[in-house]
Design an enzyme around this catalytic site. Structure first.
Site, PDB file in Angstrom:
ATOM      1  N   HIS A   1     -46.910  32.273  76.113  1.00 38.14           N
ATOM      2  CA  HIS A   1     -47.638  33.406  76.694  1.00 38.14           C
ATOM      3  C   HIS A   1     -47.057  34.748  76.280  1.00 38.14           C
ATOM      4  O   HIS A   1     -47.657  35.794  76.541  1.00 38.14           O
ATOM      5  CB  HIS A   1     -47.691  33.287  78.225  1.00 38.14           C
ATOM      6  CG  HIS A   1     -46.427  33.662  78.931  1.00 38.14           C
ATOM      7  ND1 HIS A   1     -45.478  32.737  79.323  1.00 38.14           N
ATOM      8  CD2 HIS A   1     -45.946  34.862  79.327  1.00 38.14           C
ATOM      9  CE1 HIS A   1     -44.485  33.355  79.930  1.00 38.14           C
ATOM     10  NE2 HIS A   1     -44.742  34.655  79.949  1.00 38.14           N
TER      11      HIS A   1
ATOM     12  N   ASP B   1     -46.191  25.817  77.323  1.00 40.17           N
ATOM     13  CA  ASP B   1     -45.930  27.252  77.191  1.00 40.17           C
ATOM     14  C   ASP B   1     -44.670  27.467  76.351  1.00 40.17           C
ATOM     15  O   ASP B   1     -43.593  27.780  76.866  1.00 40.17           O
ATOM     16  CB  ASP B   1     -45.778  27.875  78.581  1.00 40.17           C
ATOM     17  CG  ASP B   1     -45.676  29.389  78.540  1.00 40.17           C
ATOM     18  OD1 ASP B   1     -45.933  29.971  77.469  1.00 40.17           O
ATOM     19  OD2 ASP B   1     -45.336  29.981  79.591  1.00 40.17           O
TER      20      ASP B   1
ATOM     21  N   SER C   1     -39.485  36.146  80.781  1.00 44.51           N
ATOM     22  CA  SER C   1     -40.283  35.121  80.114  1.00 44.51           C
ATOM     23  C   SER C   1     -39.766  34.814  78.723  1.00 44.51           C
ATOM     24  O   SER C   1     -39.368  35.709  77.983  1.00 44.51           O
ATOM     25  CB  SER C   1     -41.730  35.579  79.982  1.00 44.51           C
ATOM     26  OG  SER C   1     -42.417  35.440  81.181  1.00 44.51           O
TER      27      SER C   1
END
EC number: 3.4.21.70
Length: 270
Positions: free
Chosen positions: A73, A123, A217
């Site tokens: 992402h 992911d 992230s």
């Protein structure tokens, strides 16, 4: 950048190597604290270009001299990226930093990653650097776990990154670290925890007052090995939309050991 699962998720926008950092983390970590400079030398800052300047968006881990693993992402085909290695204090040019541009054709997102279905998993992404990193004290390779390796409950792992210090808070200048004990699948998938949002290709860690947040992230979940080293077992993926430190909503990571074959095949073919 970090994802949030809407009903209760939030995305956090984490090879052989050296393993041990130059200094062990403090056991007094609660909400996170400044890391010892260059103690996690595989940590990278993934940055995107906007109006001629570059901005931190995600973390990542250097797993080969010219390869970084991050979250799927974190990658957008419409953006221009660079990776900064040897970074500690983003507000100061300290000397060890290596800024390496990324070619648009060298971004490899897992083919099953679906941005509209965070809870579906996958992911993870790989980035091929336009030139090899120069390894040294401040820049080293991460060690990855064997394929299929599963950590036991309460393994004392550490998240690292430049993510927000608290929900909607500021991004720190200095690299942060926080102790996040592993929450095994049996616990994390309970209905009043993450339920079916968590898959077996993920790993949960932390919860309550310690977690990842926006900007973490793609960065690593660093877990100890029996020989005193460290392995990157997770790539930071999402936290709760109710906040970065919501009770019974541990930070969720892509489990690296579930994707070793894909990592090896992608690197070998490019």
């Amino acid at each position: 950048m970090m994802l949030r699962l809407l009903s209760s998720l939030l995305l956090v926008a984490v090879a052989s190597g050296y393993g041990p950092p130059s200094s062990r983390p403090s056991s007094r970590v609660v909400n996170g604290e400044d890391a010892v400079p260059y103690s996690w030398p595989w940590q990278v800052s993934l940055q995107y270009e906007k109006s001629g300047s570059f901005y931190h968006t995600c973390g990542g881990s250097l797993i080969a001299p010219d390869w970084v693993v991050t979250a799927g992402h974190c990658i957008s085909s419409s953006r221009t990226y660079q990776v900064v290695l040897g970074e500690y204090d983003r507000a100061v040019k300290e000397g060890p930093e290596q800024v390496i541009p990324i070619n648009s054709g060298d971004l490899f997102v897992h083919p099953l990653w679906n941005r509209s279905c965070v809870a579906c998993g996958n992911d993870i992404a790989l980035i091929k650097l336009s030139r090899s990193a120069q390894l040294g004290d401040a820049v080293q390779l991460a060690s990855l776990p064997p394929a299929g390796d599963i950590l036991p409950n309460e393994t004392p792992c550490y998240i690292t990154g430049w993510g927000r210090l608290y929900t909607n808070g500021p991004l720190p200048d200095k690299l942060q670290e926080a102790l996040l004990p592993v929450v095994d699948y049996e616990h994390c998938s309970r209905w009043n925890w993450w339920g079916s949002s968590v898959k077996k290709t993920m790993v949960c860690a932390g919860g309550d007052i310690r977690s990842g947040c926006n900007g973490d992230s793609g960065g690593p979940l660093n877990c100890p090995t029996e020989d005193g080293g460290w392995q990157v077992h997770g790539v930071t993926s999402f936290v709760s939309a109710f906040g970065c430190n919501t009770r019974r909503k541990p930070t969720v990571f892509t489990r690296v050991s579930a994707f070793i074959d894909w990592i090896e095949e992608t690197i070998a073919s490019h």
